[in-house]
Design a protein around this motif. Structure first.
Motif: not given
Length: 437
Positions: A53-54, A261-265, A331-334
Protein backbone atom coordinates in the motif's frame (compact mmCIF):
# COMPACT_ATOMS: atom_id res chain seq x y z
CA UNK A 1 15.79 -13.53 8.26
CA UNK A 2 13.54 -12.75 5.32
CA UNK A 3 9.88 -12.97 4.51
CA UNK A 4 7.39 -11.98 1.86
CA UNK A 5 5.78 -8.78 3.12
CA UNK A 6 2.76 -8.42 0.84
CA UNK A 7 1.46 -8.31 -2.69
CA UNK A 8 -0.64 -6.26 -5.09
CA UNK A 9 -2.87 -6.88 -8.11
CA UNK A 10 -2.84 -4.19 -10.77
CA UNK A 11 -4.36 -3.65 -14.21
CA UNK A 12 -1.76 -4.45 -16.86
CA UNK A 13 -0.91 -1.32 -18.86
CA UNK A 14 1.65 -0.69 -21.59
CA UNK A 15 3.32 2.52 -22.72
CA UNK A 16 6.33 4.49 -21.54
CA UNK A 17 6.92 7.22 -18.99
CA UNK A 18 7.72 10.46 -20.86
CA UNK A 19 11.16 11.90 -20.23
CA UNK A 20 9.86 15.07 -18.61
CA UNK A 21 8.12 12.98 -15.94
CA UNK A 22 10.80 10.29 -15.58
CA UNK A 23 13.40 12.93 -14.75
CA UNK A 24 11.16 14.48 -12.11
CA UNK A 25 10.25 11.08 -10.64
CA UNK A 26 13.96 10.38 -10.31
CA UNK A 27 14.55 13.58 -8.36
CA UNK A 28 11.44 13.35 -6.18
CA UNK A 29 11.85 9.64 -5.42
CA UNK A 30 15.46 10.17 -4.41
CA UNK A 31 14.82 13.18 -2.20
CA UNK A 32 11.85 11.52 -0.47
CA UNK A 33 13.92 8.38 0.14
CA UNK A 34 16.73 10.51 1.53
CA UNK A 35 14.27 12.27 3.84
CA UNK A 36 13.03 8.94 5.21
CA UNK A 37 16.59 7.68 5.75
CA UNK A 38 17.56 10.95 7.43
CA UNK A 39 14.57 10.84 9.80
CA UNK A 40 14.00 7.14 10.37
CA UNK A 41 16.98 5.21 9.00
CA UNK A 42 17.60 2.85 6.10
CA UNK A 43 15.74 -0.08 7.65
CA UNK A 44 12.55 1.97 7.78
CA UNK A 45 12.81 2.80 4.07
CA UNK A 46 13.12 -0.93 3.34
CA UNK A 47 10.06 -1.68 5.48
CA UNK A 48 8.03 0.88 3.59
CA UNK A 49 9.12 -0.37 0.18
CA UNK A 50 8.07 -3.85 1.33
CA UNK A 51 4.54 -2.62 2.11
CA UNK A 52 2.36 -2.81 -1.04
CA UNK A 53 0.00 0.00 0.00
CA UNK A 54 2.83 2.42 0.82
CA UNK A 55 4.68 1.52 -2.39
CA UNK A 56 1.57 2.30 -4.44
CA UNK A 57 1.09 5.61 -2.63
CA UNK A 58 4.75 6.47 -3.20
CA UNK A 59 4.32 5.98 -6.94
CA UNK A 60 1.02 7.89 -7.01
CA UNK A 61 2.49 10.98 -5.34
CA UNK A 62 5.21 10.95 -8.03
CA UNK A 63 2.65 11.48 -10.82
CA UNK A 64 2.48 7.96 -12.24
CA UNK A 65 -0.78 6.31 -13.26
CA UNK A 66 -2.12 5.71 -9.77
CA UNK A 67 -3.47 2.18 -10.30
CA UNK A 68 -1.56 0.52 -13.13
CA UNK A 69 1.18 -2.09 -13.39
CA UNK A 70 3.57 0.55 -14.72
CA UNK A 71 3.92 2.11 -11.29
CA UNK A 72 6.21 -0.75 -10.22
CA UNK A 73 8.62 -0.41 -13.13
CA UNK A 74 8.70 3.38 -13.00
CA UNK A 75 9.23 3.65 -9.23
CA UNK A 76 12.06 1.10 -9.21
CA UNK A 77 13.63 2.77 -12.24
CA UNK A 78 13.39 6.20 -10.62
CA UNK A 79 15.00 4.93 -7.41
CA UNK A 80 17.76 3.15 -9.31
CA UNK A 81 18.66 6.31 -11.22
CA UNK A 82 18.14 8.72 -8.35
CA UNK A 83 19.88 6.82 -5.56
CA UNK A 84 22.90 5.67 -7.60
CA UNK A 85 24.86 8.92 -7.10
CA UNK A 86 23.98 8.80 -3.36
CA UNK A 87 24.66 5.09 -2.82
CA UNK A 88 27.97 5.63 -1.03
CA UNK A 89 26.54 8.31 1.27
CA UNK A 90 23.21 6.62 2.02
CA UNK A 91 24.42 3.02 1.94
CA UNK A 92 21.58 2.03 -0.41
CA UNK A 93 21.97 0.12 -3.66
CA UNK A 94 19.17 -0.54 -6.18
CA UNK A 95 19.72 -3.48 -8.52
CA UNK A 96 17.69 -5.22 -11.20
CA UNK A 97 14.65 -3.95 -13.02
CA UNK A 98 12.60 -5.14 -15.95
CA UNK A 99 13.59 -7.68 -18.62
CA UNK A 100 17.33 -7.72 -19.26
CA UNK A 101 17.90 -5.52 -16.19
CA UNK A 102 16.19 -8.20 -14.11
CA UNK A 103 18.52 -10.88 -15.45
CA UNK A 104 21.54 -8.70 -14.62
CA UNK A 105 20.65 -8.54 -10.90
CA UNK A 106 23.17 -11.20 -9.74
CA UNK A 107 26.03 -9.41 -11.51
CA UNK A 108 24.97 -6.07 -10.04
CA UNK A 109 24.83 -7.58 -6.54
CA UNK A 110 28.28 -9.07 -6.99
CA UNK A 111 29.53 -5.57 -7.89
CA UNK A 112 27.86 -4.15 -4.76
CA UNK A 113 29.65 -6.81 -2.75
CA UNK A 114 32.99 -5.77 -4.25
CA UNK A 115 32.36 -2.12 -3.30
CA UNK A 116 30.98 -2.68 0.20
CA UNK A 117 32.51 -5.90 1.45
CA UNK A 118 29.16 -7.69 1.52
CA UNK A 119 28.91 -11.30 0.35
CA UNK A 120 27.79 -10.60 -3.20
CA UNK A 121 27.48 -14.30 -4.01
CA UNK A 122 25.09 -14.83 -1.09
CA UNK A 123 23.00 -11.83 -2.15
CA UNK A 124 22.88 -13.12 -5.72
CA UNK A 125 21.79 -16.54 -4.44
CA UNK A 126 19.01 -14.90 -2.41
CA UNK A 127 17.92 -12.96 -5.49
CA UNK A 128 17.71 -16.11 -7.61
CA UNK A 129 15.87 -18.05 -4.92
CA UNK A 130 13.27 -15.33 -4.32
CA UNK A 131 12.60 -15.16 -8.06
CA UNK A 132 12.36 -18.97 -8.26
CA UNK A 133 9.86 -19.12 -5.39
CA UNK A 134 7.48 -16.61 -6.99
CA UNK A 135 7.78 -18.28 -10.39
CA UNK A 136 7.81 -21.99 -9.46
CA UNK A 137 6.81 -22.59 -5.83
CA UNK A 138 3.83 -20.20 -6.18
CA UNK A 139 2.01 -21.09 -9.41
CA UNK A 140 -0.73 -18.47 -9.58
CA UNK A 141 -0.80 -17.79 -13.33
CA UNK A 142 1.58 -14.80 -13.28
CA UNK A 143 4.91 -15.00 -15.11
CA UNK A 144 7.66 -12.88 -13.59
CA UNK A 145 9.12 -10.14 -15.79
CA UNK A 146 10.46 -7.62 -13.26
CA UNK A 147 12.80 -8.11 -10.29
CA UNK A 148 14.12 -5.27 -8.14
CA UNK A 149 16.59 -5.90 -5.31
CA UNK A 150 17.43 -3.04 -2.92
CA UNK A 151 20.20 -3.75 -0.41
CA UNK A 152 21.86 -1.68 2.32
CA UNK A 153 25.51 -1.57 3.34
CA UNK A 154 24.74 -3.79 6.33
CA UNK A 155 23.26 -6.54 4.15
CA UNK A 156 19.54 -6.03 4.70
CA UNK A 157 17.38 -6.00 1.63
CA UNK A 158 13.94 -5.76 0.08
CA UNK A 159 12.79 -7.39 -3.15
CA UNK A 160 9.93 -6.06 -5.27
CA UNK A 161 9.05 -8.23 -8.26
CA UNK A 162 6.12 -8.41 -10.61
CA UNK A 163 4.45 -11.04 -12.75
CA UNK A 164 2.12 -10.78 -15.73
CA UNK A 165 -1.05 -12.64 -16.68
CA UNK A 166 -1.59 -11.56 -20.28
CA UNK A 167 -4.87 -13.39 -20.69
CA UNK A 168 -6.42 -11.51 -17.77
CA UNK A 169 -4.61 -8.23 -18.49
CA UNK A 170 -3.39 -8.14 -14.91
CA UNK A 171 -0.09 -7.87 -13.07
CA UNK A 172 0.76 -9.10 -9.60
CA UNK A 173 3.45 -7.53 -7.46
CA UNK A 174 5.27 -9.46 -4.73
CA UNK A 175 7.15 -7.84 -1.84
CA UNK A 176 9.90 -9.46 0.24
CA UNK A 177 11.73 -8.14 3.31
CA UNK A 178 14.88 -9.75 4.68
CA UNK A 179 14.48 -8.57 8.28
CA UNK A 180 11.42 -10.71 9.10
CA UNK A 181 12.02 -13.81 7.01
CA UNK A 182 12.96 -17.05 8.78
CA UNK A 183 12.64 -19.54 5.93
CA UNK A 184 12.79 -19.17 2.16
CA UNK A 185 10.18 -21.85 1.49
CA UNK A 186 7.90 -21.84 4.55
CA UNK A 187 5.54 -18.81 4.37
CA UNK A 188 8.33 -16.43 3.26
CA UNK A 189 6.24 -13.65 1.68
CA UNK A 190 5.51 -10.41 3.44
CA UNK A 191 2.58 -9.84 1.09
CA UNK A 192 1.06 -10.72 -2.30
CA UNK A 193 -1.48 -8.45 -3.98
CA UNK A 194 -4.09 -9.59 -6.44
CA UNK A 195 -7.73 -10.56 -6.99
CA UNK A 196 -8.85 -14.16 -6.61
CA UNK A 197 -7.87 -16.24 -9.63
CA UNK A 198 -9.35 -19.59 -8.58
CA UNK A 199 -7.23 -22.37 -7.12
CA UNK A 200 -3.45 -21.97 -7.20
CA UNK A 201 -0.46 -24.09 -6.27
CA UNK A 202 1.36 -22.46 -3.33
CA UNK A 203 4.09 -24.73 -2.01
CA UNK A 204 5.33 -21.94 0.28
CA UNK A 205 2.19 -22.19 2.45
CA UNK A 206 3.02 -23.62 5.89
CA UNK A 207 0.34 -26.25 5.32
CA UNK A 208 2.32 -27.52 2.31
CA UNK A 209 5.34 -28.62 4.36
CA UNK A 210 4.42 -32.32 4.05
CA UNK A 211 3.93 -31.92 0.31
CA UNK A 212 7.40 -30.36 -0.05
CA UNK A 213 8.97 -33.15 1.99
CA UNK A 214 7.09 -35.78 -0.01
CA UNK A 215 8.35 -34.31 -3.29
CA UNK A 216 11.96 -34.52 -2.13
CA UNK A 217 11.42 -38.09 -0.91
CA UNK A 218 9.78 -39.13 -4.18
CA UNK A 219 12.63 -37.72 -6.22
CA UNK A 220 15.23 -39.58 -4.19
CA UNK A 221 13.27 -42.88 -4.06
CA UNK A 222 11.75 -43.11 -7.55
CA UNK A 223 13.89 -40.80 -9.66
CA UNK A 224 12.52 -38.75 -12.58
CA UNK A 225 11.45 -41.81 -14.64
CA UNK A 226 9.65 -43.42 -11.73
CA UNK A 227 7.78 -40.20 -10.96
CA UNK A 228 6.71 -39.90 -14.61
CA UNK A 229 5.34 -43.47 -14.59
CA UNK A 230 3.48 -42.90 -11.32
CA UNK A 231 1.97 -39.66 -12.65
CA UNK A 232 0.77 -41.44 -15.80
CA UNK A 233 -1.05 -44.03 -13.67
CA UNK A 234 -2.64 -41.33 -11.49
CA UNK A 235 -3.67 -39.26 -14.52
CA UNK A 236 -5.39 -42.29 -16.03
CA UNK A 237 -7.46 -42.74 -12.89
CA UNK A 238 -8.34 -39.05 -12.51
CA UNK A 239 -11.98 -38.34 -11.70
CA UNK A 240 -12.73 -41.91 -10.48
CA UNK A 241 -13.23 -42.22 -6.77
CA UNK A 242 -13.58 -45.55 -4.86
CA UNK A 243 -16.89 -47.22 -5.66
CA UNK A 244 -17.14 -45.42 -9.01
CA UNK A 245 -18.32 -42.13 -7.53
CA UNK A 246 -17.00 -38.92 -9.05
CA UNK A 247 -14.14 -37.46 -7.07
CA UNK A 248 -14.79 -34.12 -5.38
CA UNK A 249 -12.75 -31.38 -3.70
CA UNK A 250 -11.72 -32.17 -0.17
CA UNK A 251 -12.84 -29.76 2.53
CA UNK A 252 -10.63 -28.20 5.19
CA UNK A 253 -9.75 -30.58 7.98
CA UNK A 254 -11.13 -29.83 11.40
CA UNK A 255 -8.68 -27.65 13.30
CA UNK A 256 -6.52 -26.91 10.22
CA UNK A 257 -4.82 -23.58 10.75
CA UNK A 258 -5.53 -20.69 8.43
CA UNK A 259 -2.52 -19.22 6.65
CA UNK A 260 -1.52 -15.82 8.09
CA UNK A 261 -2.96 -12.91 6.14
CA UNK A 262 -0.51 -10.58 4.44
CA UNK A 263 -1.17 -7.04 3.17
CA UNK A 264 -2.88 -7.51 -0.17
CA UNK A 265 -3.67 -4.55 -2.43
CA UNK A 266 -6.16 -4.84 -5.28
CA UNK A 267 -6.36 -1.84 -7.62
CA UNK A 268 -9.40 -1.22 -9.82
CA UNK A 269 -9.37 -1.17 -13.63
CA UNK A 270 -10.94 2.29 -14.07
CA UNK A 271 -8.57 5.13 -14.94
CA UNK A 272 -10.42 7.98 -13.24
CA UNK A 273 -10.12 8.55 -9.50
CA UNK A 274 -13.55 8.05 -7.96
CA UNK A 275 -15.00 8.93 -4.58
CA UNK A 276 -14.86 5.27 -3.55
CA UNK A 277 -11.09 5.24 -4.15
CA UNK A 278 -10.36 8.02 -1.64
CA UNK A 279 -10.99 8.39 2.10
CA UNK A 280 -12.41 11.88 1.87
CA UNK A 281 -11.87 12.88 5.50
CA UNK A 282 -8.13 12.33 5.02
CA UNK A 283 -8.14 14.56 1.94
CA UNK A 284 -10.07 17.25 3.81
CA UNK A 285 -7.54 17.00 6.66
CA UNK A 286 -4.66 17.58 4.24
CA UNK A 287 -6.39 20.53 2.61
CA UNK A 288 -7.21 22.08 5.98
CA UNK A 289 -3.66 21.59 7.24
CA UNK A 290 -2.26 23.23 4.10
CA UNK A 291 -4.57 26.20 4.61
CA UNK A 292 -3.87 26.60 8.35
CA UNK A 293 -0.35 25.31 8.85
CA UNK A 294 1.09 26.65 5.59
CA UNK A 295 0.80 30.36 6.45
CA UNK A 296 2.04 29.70 10.01
CA UNK A 297 5.20 28.06 8.66
CA UNK A 298 5.55 30.27 5.59
CA UNK A 299 9.02 31.57 6.41
CA UNK A 300 10.43 28.11 7.11
CA UNK A 301 8.56 25.98 4.62
CA UNK A 302 8.26 28.28 1.64
CA UNK A 303 11.87 29.32 1.26
CA UNK A 304 11.93 28.52 -2.46
CA UNK A 305 10.82 31.53 -4.57
CA UNK A 306 7.45 31.10 -6.20
CA UNK A 307 6.12 28.47 -3.81
CA UNK A 308 2.58 29.14 -2.75
CA UNK A 309 -0.67 27.62 -1.56
CA UNK A 310 -0.98 24.98 -4.29
CA UNK A 311 2.48 23.61 -3.57
CA UNK A 312 1.75 23.47 0.16
CA UNK A 313 -1.25 21.26 -0.65
CA UNK A 314 1.03 18.91 -2.56
CA UNK A 315 3.57 19.00 0.25
CA UNK A 316 0.92 17.96 2.76
CA UNK A 317 0.47 14.68 0.87
CA UNK A 318 4.21 14.25 0.31
CA UNK A 319 4.78 14.81 4.04
CA UNK A 320 2.32 12.03 4.81
CA UNK A 321 4.20 9.59 2.57
CA UNK A 322 7.42 10.53 4.40
CA UNK A 323 6.00 10.49 7.94
CA UNK A 324 2.71 8.55 7.84
CA UNK A 325 1.97 5.24 9.56
CA UNK A 326 1.06 2.14 7.45
CA UNK A 327 -2.63 2.48 8.31
CA UNK A 328 -2.70 5.77 6.39
CA UNK A 329 -2.20 4.20 2.97
CA UNK A 330 -5.35 2.15 2.47
CA UNK A 331 -6.41 4.62 -0.24
CA UNK A 332 -3.31 5.12 -2.42
CA UNK A 333 -5.42 6.95 -5.03
CA UNK A 334 -5.54 9.94 -2.68
CA UNK A 335 -1.85 10.61 -3.20
CA UNK A 336 -2.37 11.13 -6.92
CA UNK A 337 -4.09 14.36 -5.89
CA UNK A 338 -0.67 15.85 -5.07
CA UNK A 339 0.81 15.84 -8.58
CA UNK A 340 -1.88 14.34 -10.81
CA UNK A 341 -1.07 11.63 -13.35
CA UNK A 342 0.69 11.37 -16.69
CA UNK A 343 -2.47 10.05 -18.38
CA UNK A 344 -4.50 13.03 -17.13
CA UNK A 345 -6.16 11.21 -14.22
CA UNK A 346 -7.12 12.61 -11.83
CA UNK A 347 -5.75 15.72 -13.61
CA UNK A 348 -2.65 16.69 -15.64
CA UNK A 349 0.68 16.78 -13.82
CA UNK A 350 1.21 20.39 -12.54
CA UNK A 351 4.86 20.59 -13.58
CA UNK A 352 5.61 23.89 -11.79
CA UNK A 353 4.13 22.60 -8.53
CA UNK A 354 6.10 19.37 -8.95
CA UNK A 355 9.36 21.27 -9.37
CA UNK A 356 8.63 23.46 -6.37
CA UNK A 357 7.88 20.39 -4.24
CA UNK A 358 11.29 18.97 -5.15
CA UNK A 359 12.90 22.34 -4.39
CA UNK A 360 11.38 22.55 -0.91
CA UNK A 361 12.43 18.98 -0.05
CA UNK A 362 15.98 19.46 -1.33
CA UNK A 363 16.29 22.68 0.66
CA UNK A 364 14.94 20.97 3.79
CA UNK A 365 17.39 18.07 3.49
CA UNK A 366 20.35 20.32 2.81
CA UNK A 367 19.64 22.45 5.88
CA UNK A 368 18.85 19.44 8.07
CA UNK A 369 22.28 18.00 7.27
CA UNK A 370 23.75 21.25 8.61
CA UNK A 371 21.74 20.96 11.81
CA UNK A 372 18.99 23.37 10.76
CA UNK A 373 15.75 21.44 10.97
CA UNK A 374 13.20 24.22 10.63
CA UNK A 375 11.96 23.22 7.16
CA UNK A 376 11.75 19.53 8.01
CA UNK A 377 10.01 20.51 11.21
CA UNK A 378 7.45 22.44 9.17
CA UNK A 379 6.77 19.34 7.03
CA UNK A 380 6.32 17.18 10.14
CA UNK A 381 3.88 19.70 11.58
CA UNK A 382 1.98 19.77 8.29
CA UNK A 383 1.50 16.00 8.46
CA UNK A 384 0.59 16.01 12.16
CA UNK A 385 -1.91 18.83 11.66
CA UNK A 386 -3.61 16.96 8.82
CA UNK A 387 -4.25 13.97 11.11
CA UNK A 388 -5.65 16.20 13.82
CA UNK A 389 -7.91 18.19 11.50
CA UNK A 390 -9.35 15.28 9.52
CA UNK A 391 -11.62 14.36 12.43
CA UNK A 392 -13.75 17.44 11.89
CA UNK A 393 -12.53 19.20 8.72
CA UNK A 394 -14.93 19.65 5.83
CA UNK A 395 -14.26 20.47 2.21
CA UNK A 396 -15.27 19.96 -1.38
CA UNK A 397 -16.42 16.67 -2.84
CA UNK A 398 -13.79 14.72 -4.73
CA UNK A 399 -15.53 15.55 -8.00
CA UNK A 400 -15.48 19.28 -7.23
CA UNK A 401 -11.83 19.15 -6.16
CA UNK A 402 -10.74 17.36 -9.35
CA UNK A 403 -12.80 19.73 -11.52
CA UNK A 404 -11.11 22.73 -9.89
CA UNK A 405 -7.66 21.22 -10.47
CA UNK A 406 -8.44 20.51 -14.11
CA UNK A 407 -9.69 24.04 -14.69
CA UNK A 408 -6.54 25.56 -13.17
CA UNK A 409 -4.11 23.02 -14.62
CA UNK A 410 -2.80 25.33 -17.33
CA UNK A 411 -1.74 27.86 -14.69
CA UNK A 412 0.65 25.32 -13.13
CA UNK A 413 2.19 23.99 -16.34
CA UNK A 414 -0.22 21.02 -16.45
CA UNK A 415 1.03 18.24 -18.72
CA UNK A 416 0.14 14.72 -19.80
CA UNK A 417 1.56 12.19 -22.26
CA UNK A 418 -0.64 13.91 -24.85
CA UNK A 419 0.77 17.39 -24.33
CA UNK A 420 0.26 20.57 -22.33
CA UNK A 421 -3.02 21.33 -20.61
CA UNK A 422 -5.15 24.00 -22.25
CA UNK A 423 -7.03 26.77 -20.48
CA UNK A 424 -10.81 26.22 -20.43
CA UNK A 425 -11.89 27.25 -23.91
CA UNK A 426 -8.38 28.47 -24.77
CA UNK A 427 -4.88 27.39 -25.68
CA UNK A 428 -2.33 25.41 -23.71
CA UNK A 429 -0.50 27.20 -20.92
CA UNK A 430 2.92 28.42 -21.93
CA UNK A 431 6.01 29.62 -20.10
CA UNK A 432 4.27 32.84 -19.23
CA UNK A 433 1.52 31.13 -17.24
CA UNK A 434 1.02 32.25 -13.66
CA UNK A 435 3.28 30.83 -10.96
CA UNK A 436 1.89 29.10 -7.90
CA UNK A 437 1.12 31.72 -5.36
Amino acid sequence: MTKRAGSADLPLHGGRVPRWLAERMTRLGAVMSEAIVLHYGRDELLRRLAHPFWFQSFGAVMGMDWHSSGITTSVLGALKRGLAPRSGELGLHVCGGRGRHSRATPQELAAVGDRTGLDGAALAAASRLVAKIDSAAVQDGFDLYLHGFIVTDDGRWVVVQQGMNGARRQARRYHWLSETMTDFVDAPHSAIDGPGQGEIVNLTDRRAARARDAQVALLSELGPDGIAEAYARIDGDAGRAPGGAAGGKGGRRTGEAEAPLLPHLVMPAHHDVRAGDVVLRRLHGSLAAAAERGPADFAALLAVPGVGARTVRALALVAEVVHGAPCRFTDPARFSLAHGGKDGHPFPVPVRVYDETIGVLKSAIGKARLGRDEEFGALRRLDAQARRLERHATGPSLEAFVAEERAASHLYGGRTVMGEAAAPGGRAGGRGAARDG
